[in-house]
Scaffold this active site. Structure first.
Site, PDB file in Angstrom:
ATOM      1  N   TYR A   1     -11.373  -8.995   0.316  1.00  0.00           N
ATOM      2  CA  TYR A   1     -10.827  -9.137   1.671  1.00  0.00           C
ATOM      3  C   TYR A   1     -11.979  -9.495   2.603  1.00  0.00           C
ATOM      4  O   TYR A   1     -12.919  -8.726   2.774  1.00  0.00           O
ATOM      5  CB  TYR A   1     -10.167  -7.826   2.104  1.00  0.00           C
ATOM      6  CG  TYR A   1      -9.314  -7.928   3.357  1.00  0.00           C
ATOM      7  CD1 TYR A   1      -8.827  -9.154   3.812  1.00  0.00           C
ATOM      8  CD2 TYR A   1      -8.961  -6.792   4.077  1.00  0.00           C
ATOM      9  CE1 TYR A   1      -8.025  -9.237   4.939  1.00  0.00           C
ATOM     10  CE2 TYR A   1      -8.157  -6.867   5.216  1.00  0.00           C
ATOM     11  CZ  TYR A   1      -7.695  -8.091   5.634  1.00  0.00           C
ATOM     12  OH  TYR A   1      -6.901  -8.179   6.762  1.00  0.00           O
TER      13      TYR A   1
ATOM     14  N   HIS B   1       0.841  -1.200   0.000  1.00  0.00           N
ATOM     15  CA  HIS B   1       0.000   0.000   0.000  1.00  0.00           C
ATOM     16  C   HIS B   1       0.872   1.244   0.000  1.00  0.00           C
ATOM     17  O   HIS B   1       2.050   1.197   0.374  1.00  0.00           O
ATOM     18  CB  HIS B   1      -0.860   0.063   1.273  1.00  0.00           C
ATOM     19  CG  HIS B   1      -1.653  -1.159   1.572  1.00  0.00           C
ATOM     20  ND1 HIS B   1      -2.797  -1.506   0.898  1.00  0.00           N
ATOM     21  CD2 HIS B   1      -1.476  -2.126   2.514  1.00  0.00           C
ATOM     22  CE1 HIS B   1      -3.300  -2.628   1.406  1.00  0.00           C
ATOM     23  NE2 HIS B   1      -2.507  -3.035   2.392  1.00  0.00           N
TER      24      HIS B   1
ATOM     25  N   ASP C   1       2.645  -6.751   2.160  1.00  0.00           N
ATOM     26  CA  ASP C   1       1.635  -5.990   2.917  1.00  0.00           C
ATOM     27  C   ASP C   1       2.227  -4.735   3.558  1.00  0.00           C
ATOM     28  O   ASP C   1       1.631  -4.148   4.463  1.00  0.00           O
ATOM     29  CB  ASP C   1       0.930  -6.847   3.975  1.00  0.00           C
ATOM     30  CG  ASP C   1      -0.342  -6.167   4.494  1.00  0.00           C
ATOM     31  OD1 ASP C   1      -0.971  -5.435   3.722  1.00  0.00           O
ATOM     32  OD2 ASP C   1      -0.671  -6.353   5.677  1.00  0.00           O
TER      33      ASP C   1
ATOM     34  N   ASN D   1      -2.513  -1.477  10.795  1.00  0.00           N
ATOM     35  CA  ASN D   1      -3.262  -2.038  11.927  1.00  0.00           C
ATOM     36  C   ASN D   1      -2.607  -3.188  12.653  1.00  0.00           C
ATOM     37  O   ASN D   1      -3.304  -4.000  13.261  1.00  0.00           O
ATOM     38  CB  ASN D   1      -4.651  -2.517  11.460  1.00  0.00           C
ATOM     39  CG  ASN D   1      -5.533  -1.366  11.106  1.00  0.00           C
ATOM     40  OD1 ASN D   1      -5.626  -0.412  11.875  1.00  0.00           O
ATOM     41  ND2 ASN D   1      -6.164  -1.430   9.947  1.00  0.00           N
TER      42      ASN D   1
ATOM     43  N   TYR E   1      -9.191   4.217  10.531  1.00  0.00           N
ATOM     44  CA  TYR E   1      -7.906   4.412  11.203  1.00  0.00           C
ATOM     45  C   TYR E   1      -7.149   5.529  10.495  1.00  0.00           C
ATOM     46  O   TYR E   1      -7.422   5.837   9.325  1.00  0.00           O
ATOM     47  CB  TYR E   1      -7.067   3.124  11.191  1.00  0.00           C
ATOM     48  CG  TYR E   1      -6.695   2.621   9.809  1.00  0.00           C
ATOM     49  CD1 TYR E   1      -5.613   3.155   9.103  1.00  0.00           C
ATOM     50  CD2 TYR E   1      -7.426   1.608   9.199  1.00  0.00           C
ATOM     51  CE1 TYR E   1      -5.275   2.700   7.836  1.00  0.00           C
ATOM     52  CE2 TYR E   1      -7.095   1.145   7.928  1.00  0.00           C
ATOM     53  CZ  TYR E   1      -6.022   1.699   7.254  1.00  0.00           C
ATOM     54  OH  TYR E   1      -5.690   1.263   5.995  1.00  0.00           O
TER      55      TYR E   1
ATOM     56  N   HIS F   1      -4.908 -12.559   1.783  1.00  0.00           N
ATOM     57  CA  HIS F   1      -4.430 -13.183   3.025  1.00  0.00           C
ATOM     58  C   HIS F   1      -5.085 -14.537   3.329  1.00  0.00           C
ATOM     59  O   HIS F   1      -5.516 -14.801   4.457  1.00  0.00           O
ATOM     60  CB  HIS F   1      -4.630 -12.231   4.209  1.00  0.00           C
ATOM     61  CG  HIS F   1      -4.243 -10.799   3.917  1.00  0.00           C
ATOM     62  ND1 HIS F   1      -3.304 -10.460   2.965  1.00  0.00           N
ATOM     63  CD2 HIS F   1      -4.676  -9.616   4.447  1.00  0.00           C
ATOM     64  CE1 HIS F   1      -3.176  -9.124   2.919  1.00  0.00           C
ATOM     65  NE2 HIS F   1      -3.993  -8.600   3.799  1.00  0.00           N
TER      66      HIS F   1
ATOM     67  N   THR G   1      -8.082   1.160   2.823  1.00  0.00           N
ATOM     68  CA  THR G   1      -9.374   1.740   3.223  1.00  0.00           C
ATOM     69  C   THR G   1      -9.230   3.155   3.790  1.00  0.00           C
ATOM     70  O   THR G   1     -10.178   3.926   3.747  1.00  0.00           O
ATOM     71  CB  THR G   1     -10.063   0.858   4.272  1.00  0.00           C
ATOM     72  OG1 THR G   1      -9.184   0.703   5.404  1.00  0.00           O
ATOM     73  CG2 THR G   1     -10.408  -0.504   3.707  1.00  0.00           C
TER      74      THR G   1
ATOM     75  N   ARG H   1     -11.131  -3.677  -5.441  1.00  0.00           N
ATOM     76  CA  ARG H   1     -11.095  -4.395  -4.164  1.00  0.00           C
ATOM     77  C   ARG H   1     -12.429  -4.225  -3.456  1.00  0.00           C
ATOM     78  O   ARG H   1     -12.925  -3.102  -3.312  1.00  0.00           O
ATOM     79  CB  ARG H   1      -9.982  -3.824  -3.290  1.00  0.00           C
ATOM     80  CG  ARG H   1      -9.708  -4.665  -2.051  1.00  0.00           C
ATOM     81  CD  ARG H   1      -8.651  -3.991  -1.201  1.00  0.00           C
ATOM     82  NE  ARG H   1      -8.044  -4.912  -0.251  1.00  0.00           N
ATOM     83  CZ  ARG H   1      -7.434  -4.505   0.866  1.00  0.00           C
ATOM     84  NH1 ARG H   1      -7.349  -3.220   1.172  1.00  0.00           N
ATOM     85  NH2 ARG H   1      -6.914  -5.395   1.691  1.00  0.00           N
TER      86      ARG H   1
HETATM   87  C1  0GY Z   1      -4.174  -5.252   4.586  1.00  0.00           C
HETATM   88  C2  0GY Z   1      -4.930  -5.385   5.791  1.00  0.00           C
HETATM   89  C3  0GY Z   1      -5.580  -4.479   6.516  1.00  0.00           C
HETATM   90  C4  0GY Z   1      -5.966  -3.188   6.104  1.00  0.00           C
HETATM   91  C5  0GY Z   1      -6.269  -2.830   4.860  1.00  0.00           C
HETATM   92  O1  0GY Z   1      -7.145  -1.386   3.299  1.00  0.00           O
HETATM   93  C6  0GY Z   1      -6.871  -1.542   4.487  1.00  0.00           C
HETATM   94  O2  0GY Z   1      -7.087  -0.707   5.347  1.00  0.00           O
HETATM   95  O3  0GY Z   1      -6.079  -3.640   3.862  1.00  0.00           O
HETATM   96  C7  0GY Z   1      -5.997  -4.899   7.855  1.00  0.00           C
HETATM   97  O4  0GY Z   1      -6.122  -4.036   8.733  1.00  0.00           O
HETATM   98  O5  0GY Z   1      -6.216  -6.111   8.054  1.00  0.00           O
HETATM   99  O6  0GY Z   1      -4.412  -5.969   3.624  1.00  0.00           O
HETATM  100  O7  0GY Z   1      -3.266  -4.433   4.500  1.00  0.00           O
END
Ligand code: 0GY
Length: 299
Positions: free
Chosen positions: A159, A35, A252, A257, A51, A183, A79, A126
């Site tokens: 996800y 990311h 990742d 988080n 977050y 994952h 997100t 996604r």
């Molecule tokens: C990941 C997992 C997380 C978060 C996100 O988009 C996101 O905020 O993907 C998570 O907190 O499990 O895939 O990076």
């Protein structure tokens, strides 16, 4: 310029100086799940975010990629940026073709915007069902988004958490695009690798050869913990060996988080030979498979 966003009080920043891995990825290897966050001063975080992270810029991503021995990246919209894909698209546009993206798309996204995303290097959308991260959209809205992106040759990244598989299974199987699960469908890796709930996920992929999975996130899934994340290994290995042509690997980074520890990214790379034990499996996982989804024109 300093960010106008303050990370959450319990936010763990990514590792400031990862080691060089012992495992040397083959030339052309792809980190297929990472990311970018902000920087918040340039790309503000979404008001609806659950977050607030630290900044994690494209330049920091490229530096890490080089240190770990990877050539290419797939940047997945996080997100905290909602459906504003600007930070991710900016990274793609400055990657000289070495990065592709997975975007968040809404009903209101126009056809012109979809084409602009494609031109920038986006190859998937996604859909997120993890309740602590998003207020999930209804299935029918997501279905109509999937129908609109299918003609572009994109896939759908999903996800979700293992306990929600039954609730969403019908929806997953109804989608018209290839599907990639994040994952490993978030299994409980303290449970059995064979004969337990994980079999349901494996069966889903066995029954649908357009479904793929990322064998990612030992740092997120492991109960036994760092630096070896031993309990993660048999789950990822089972998937790599059962579906060698439908698995992807990624760091990742910058690990949103994580509350207990932040990994040295090199320890994650050093897990690759433990889950993909031959040169052939490693080549499929790190080069051939991501090419099929993200650099199709080279296949
Ligand atoms: C990941 C997992 C997380 C978060 C996100 O988009 C996101 O905020 O993907 C998570 O907190 O499990 O895939 O990076």
């Amino acid at each position: 310029m300093s960010s106008r966003f303050t990370p959450d009080a319990d936010w763990l920043p990514f590792h400031p100086a990862p080691s060089v891995p012992r495992f040397c990825p083959p030339a052309g290897a792809v980190d297929a799940h990472c990311h970018v966050f902000g920087p918040g001063s340039q790309f503000p975080f979404a008001t609806e975010r659950k977050y607030t992270p630290c900044d994690a810029s494209k330049d920091q991503l490229w530096t890490l990629r080089e240190r770990l021995g990877f050539s290419r990246s797939v940047i997945v919209q996080a997100t905290c940026h909602g459906a504003d894909n600007s930070a991710m698209v900016d990274a793609l546009r400055h990657s000289n073709g070495t990065a592709r993206g997975v975007a968040t798309v809404r009903m209101g996204t126009t056809d012109e915007e979809l084409l602009a995303l494609h031109e920038a290097g986006v190859r998937g959308v996604r859909f997120n069902f993890v309740k602590r991260l998003v207020d999930t959209l209804p299935h029918d809205e997501l279905e109509s988004i999937a129908k609109r992106i299918a003609p572009l040759g994109w896939h759908t990244v999903i996800y979700f958490e293992a306990q929600d598989l039954e609730e969403h299974r019908g929806f997953f199987t109804s989608l018209p695009t290839p599907i990639v699960f994040d994952h490993m469908g978030r299994p409980d890796v303290s449970g059995p690798v064979n004969g337990g709930a994980f079999d349901d996920f494996v069966s889903l992929l066995s029954d649908h050869d357009h479904m793929w999975t990322k064998v990612t996130c030992p740092e997120r899934l492991s109960v036994s913990g760092p630096p070896r994340y031993d309990d993660f290994v048999p789950f990822a290995k089972r998937l790599v060996e059962t579906f060698p042509d439908r698995v992807l690997w990624g760091t990742d980074w910058p690990h949103p988080n994580l509350k207990s520890h932040m990994p040295d990214d090199a320890t994650l790379v050093d897990m690759i030979p433990r889950i993909a034990s031959s040169d052939l499996l490693q080549r499929k996982l790190l080069i051939d498979n991501p090419k099929t989804l993200y650099w199709k024109e080279e296949r």
